[in-house]
Design an enzyme around this catalytic site. Structure first.
Site, PDB file in Angstrom:
ATOM      1  N   ASP A 163       0.773  -1.010  -0.037  1.00  0.00           N
ATOM      2  CA  ASP A 163      -0.182  -0.020   0.204  1.00  0.00           C
ATOM      3  C   ASP A 163       0.855   1.332   0.057  1.00  0.00           C
ATOM      4  O   ASP A 163       1.715   1.484   0.871  1.00  0.00           O
ATOM      5  CB  ASP A 163      -1.069  -0.089   1.149  1.00  0.00           C
ATOM      6  N   SER A 189      -7.034   4.370  -1.326  1.00  0.00           N
ATOM      7  CA  SER A 189      -6.573   2.910  -1.184  1.00  0.00           C
ATOM      8  C   SER A 189      -7.856   2.007  -1.742  1.00  0.00           C
ATOM      9  O   SER A 189      -7.896   0.849  -2.303  1.00  0.00           O
ATOM     10  CB  SER A 189      -6.237   2.408   0.022  1.00  0.00           C
ATOM     11  N   GLU A 205      -1.030  -8.078   2.345  1.00  0.00           N
ATOM     12  CA  GLU A 205      -0.934  -6.407   2.011  1.00  0.00           C
ATOM     13  C   GLU A 205       0.203  -6.054   3.081  1.00  0.00           C
ATOM     14  O   GLU A 205      -0.021  -6.204   4.232  1.00  0.00           O
ATOM     15  CB  GLU A 205      -2.398  -5.521   2.373  1.00  0.00           C
ATOM     16  N   HIS A 236       2.219   8.417   4.422  1.00  0.00           N
ATOM     17  CA  HIS A 236       1.567   9.635   4.909  1.00  0.00           C
ATOM     18  C   HIS A 236       2.349  10.656   5.960  1.00  0.00           C
ATOM     19  O   HIS A 236       2.057  11.999   5.926  1.00  0.00           O
ATOM     20  CB  HIS A 236       0.219   9.104   5.377  1.00  0.00           C
TER      21      HIS A 236
HETATM   22 ZN    ZN Z   1      -2.887   6.148   2.180  1.00  0.00          ZN
END
Ligand code: ZN
Length: 453
Positions: free
Chosen positions: A31, A79, A252, A261
Site C-alpha cells: 500500500d 486505497s 497487504e 503519509h
Molecule cells: Zn493512503
C-alpha cells in the site's frame, strides 16, 4: 542444459491461452509503494563493503508498471478505489469498497475463487477490515463504515460459505464489539481463532482467524515481533497447502502507506523490509509449487518520495539506518526525558548529531507537549484537545524534519500521488504482467485465470 533453457523460454513465450492457468494465486499489495520506495530499499539494504549496489527481491521480480487513476474527478486514487480496481478489474470512486457509483456490489476475485470451491485468504498489517483487504471481502459505499464492513466478513457468503478461509491481521476493536461479537460467530462456525503470535504459530487447521492487535499492528520498526508480515504469510501458506482446487491469497503490506503519509522514511524502510521478506517467502513457495503465480503491485504511491533533496547530490542511507524507531515512538521517548537528558535520548534513538539551534527547536516542541499533556502520551489519542493534538503533531514534525534533512529525503505531500506503480511477478505466467498496463488489467488477467478453470 540447452534443452531446459529452451523449454522454460518456450513455455514463457507461449500466449496465455495456450499456457495452463496457474492453480494458485499469491497477490501481494504494497500500500503506497511507489517506484521510489523500491529504489530506496535497494540503497537502504545495500552492503557498503562492496562496490556494487546489490539488487533486491523487488528488482529480481520487476516486470512492469501500472496506472492507478480512479473513476472519480481526480487522477489520484485512495486505497479503497485502488483496491476495488485490483480486486474486481472495475474502477470506482475514492472511498468505494467494491461497489460501483450506484453502490451495487462488484464481484471480487476472492468471491469468484470461493464460488469455484477454491481456498481463499487475506493477510494484512492493518486491521483486516481496512480499505484494501475489505475490497476483496466486502461491499460498502464507504471505507469508513468499519463496523458494517466487519459485519460483512460474516454476513457476505458465497453459496453459503464464508468468503475467506484464512484472515490474519489486526482489528479486535471491530470484531469484538458490544453490539456484536463477530469472533464468537466465526468460532461457532468452526474457525480456529488466535489473538497472540504464539496462538498464530499453533494454528494448524482451516478455517483460521488471527487478530493480533485492536486496530493496526505496531509499525515494523517499533514491533518487538520480528518480520510480522513474513510470519503471517508463512502461516497462511502452510495452512493453504495442499489445496485440491487451489487458492487465492492476498497479502497487504499495509503500513508502507502509513509511513508515507507521515513522511517517515525510517518507518517506510522497515515496512519495505518486512514486505520484502514476505515476498521472498512467496517466491520460494512458487519455486517449490510451480503451479502458482505470484503478482506484487501497489494501489498507489504515497508522499511523493524523492531520494535526494535540498539541492544536494546526496541521499544518506547511513542516517536512515541509524534511526531506531518511528517518529511517534521517538516523540514518546523524548517526552519521558528531562530537558538535560533530551539530547542524549535523541542521539540514542536516531544517532543524529544536531546543531544547538536544531536541539533548541526540539526542546521547545517537547516543552509544548509537556505543558499541554504532561510526560506520558495517552495510548488512546482519540480524546485529545486540539492544543494537545497540535503539540504532538509539532513534535513529530520536528523529529521528522531533522531526519529528512540529514538523510536528504524529499516528500512532496502527506497524501497520495498519481504516478504509476511497479508490477512484479514470479512464475510461469510472469510475462503476462510485463510492460505498461492499468491496475484493472492486473485483476482482469488474474480473474481470467480463475474463470478459465
Ligand atoms: Zn493512503
Amino acid at each position: 542444459m540447452k534443452k531446459i533453457i529452451f523449454s522454460t523460454l518456450f513455455i514463457a513465450m507461449l500466449p496465455q491461452f495456450v499456457q495452463a492457468a496457474p492453480k494458485n494465486i499469491i497477490y501481494m499489495i504494497g500500500d503506497g509503494m511507489g517506484p521510489a520506495y523500491l529504489a530506496a530499499y535497494r540503497y537502504y539494504q545495500d552492503d557498503p563493503s562492496t562496490k556494487a549496489v546489490e539488487s533486491t527481491i523487488y528488482d529480481q521480480l520487476w516486470v512492469g508498471v501500472a496506472s492507478t487513476y480512479p473513476d472519480d474527478d481526480t487522477i489520484v486514487t485512495d486505497s479503497a478505489a485502488g483496491a476495488t480496481a485490483l480486486a474486481t478489474h472495475t474502477k470506482s470512486y475514492n472511498g468505494a469498497i467494491s461497489v460501483n457509483h450506484q453502490h451495487q456490489p462488484l464481484t471480487t476475485m476472492l468471491e469468484i475463487a470461493k464460488a469455484k470451491g477454491m481456498h481463499t485468504a487475506i493477510v494484512a498489517t492493518s486491521q483486516i477490515n481496512h480499505a484494501t483487504p475489505a475490497s476483496f471481502m466486502a461491499h460498502n459505499e464507504s471505507r469508513k463504515n468499519y463496523n458494517d464492513i466487519a459485519n460483512d466478513y460474516v454476513d457476505n457468503k458465497i453459496a453459503g460459505k464464508f468468503v475467506a478461509d484464512v484472515m490474519f491481521g489486526g482489528g479486535t476493536q471491530y470484531f469484538i464489539r458490544k453490539d456484536r461479537n463477530l469472533v464468537n460467530e466465526f468460532k461457532q462456525a468452526g474457525f480456529h481463532y488466535a489473538d497472540s503470535w504464539q496462538g498464530l504459530s499453533q494454528l494448524n487447521k482451516l478455517p483460521a482467524l488471527a487478530l493480533l492487535a485492536p486496530v493496526g499492528l505496531p509499525s515494523a520498526l517499533d514491533n518487538p515481533v520480528v518480520d510480522p508480515l513474513k510470519t503471517m504469510t508463512e502461516k497462511a501458506l502452510q495452512l493453504l497447502t495442499p489445496s485440491k482446487e487451489g487458492f487465492v491469497l492476498m497479502v497487504e503490506g499495509s503500513q508502507i502507506d502509513w509511513c508515507g503519509h507521515a513522511n517517515d522514511i525510517a518507518c517506510a524502510m522497515a515496512e519495505m523490509d518486512d514486505f520484502a521478506k514476505a515476498i521472498a517467502t512467496a517466491k520460494a513457495y512458487v519455486d517449490s509449487h510451480p503451479d502458482t503465480i505470484l503478482v506484487v503491485t501497489a494501489d498507489h504511491e504515497t508522499g511523493g518520495l524523492s531520494l535526494g533533496a535540498e539541492g544536494d547530490y546526496a541521499w544518506n542511507t547511513k542516517v536512515i539506518k541509524g534511526v531506531k524507531h518511528s517518529a511517534p515512538e521517538i516523540s514518546r521517548l523524548l517526552l519521558q526525558s528531562s530537558e538535560t537528558d533530551l539530547s542524549q535520548t535523541w542521539t540514542k534513538a536516531t544517532n543524529i548529531a544536531l546543531t544547538s539551534a536544531e536541539l533548541a527547536s526540539l526542546t521547545s516542541a517537547q516543552q509544548q507537549v509537556k505543558s499541554a499533556i504532561g510526560t506520558t502520551l495517552p495510548t488512546n489519542m482519540d480524546n485529545l484537545t486540539t492544543v494537545q493534538e497540535n503539540a504532538i503533531k509539532t513534535l513529530n514534525a520536528v523529529v521528522k524534519q531533522h531526519i529528512n534533512h540529514y538523510s536528504r529525503t524529499g516528500w512532496t505531500s502527506g497524501a497520495h500521488t498519481a504516478i504509476d506503480v511497479p508490477v512484479l511477478s514470479w512464475g510461469q505466467q510472469r510475462l503476462d504482467f510485463a510492460g505498461f498496463q492499468d491496475n484493472t488489467d492486473i485483476a482482469r488477467k488474474l480473474i481470467g485465470y480463475l474463470e478459465s478453470k
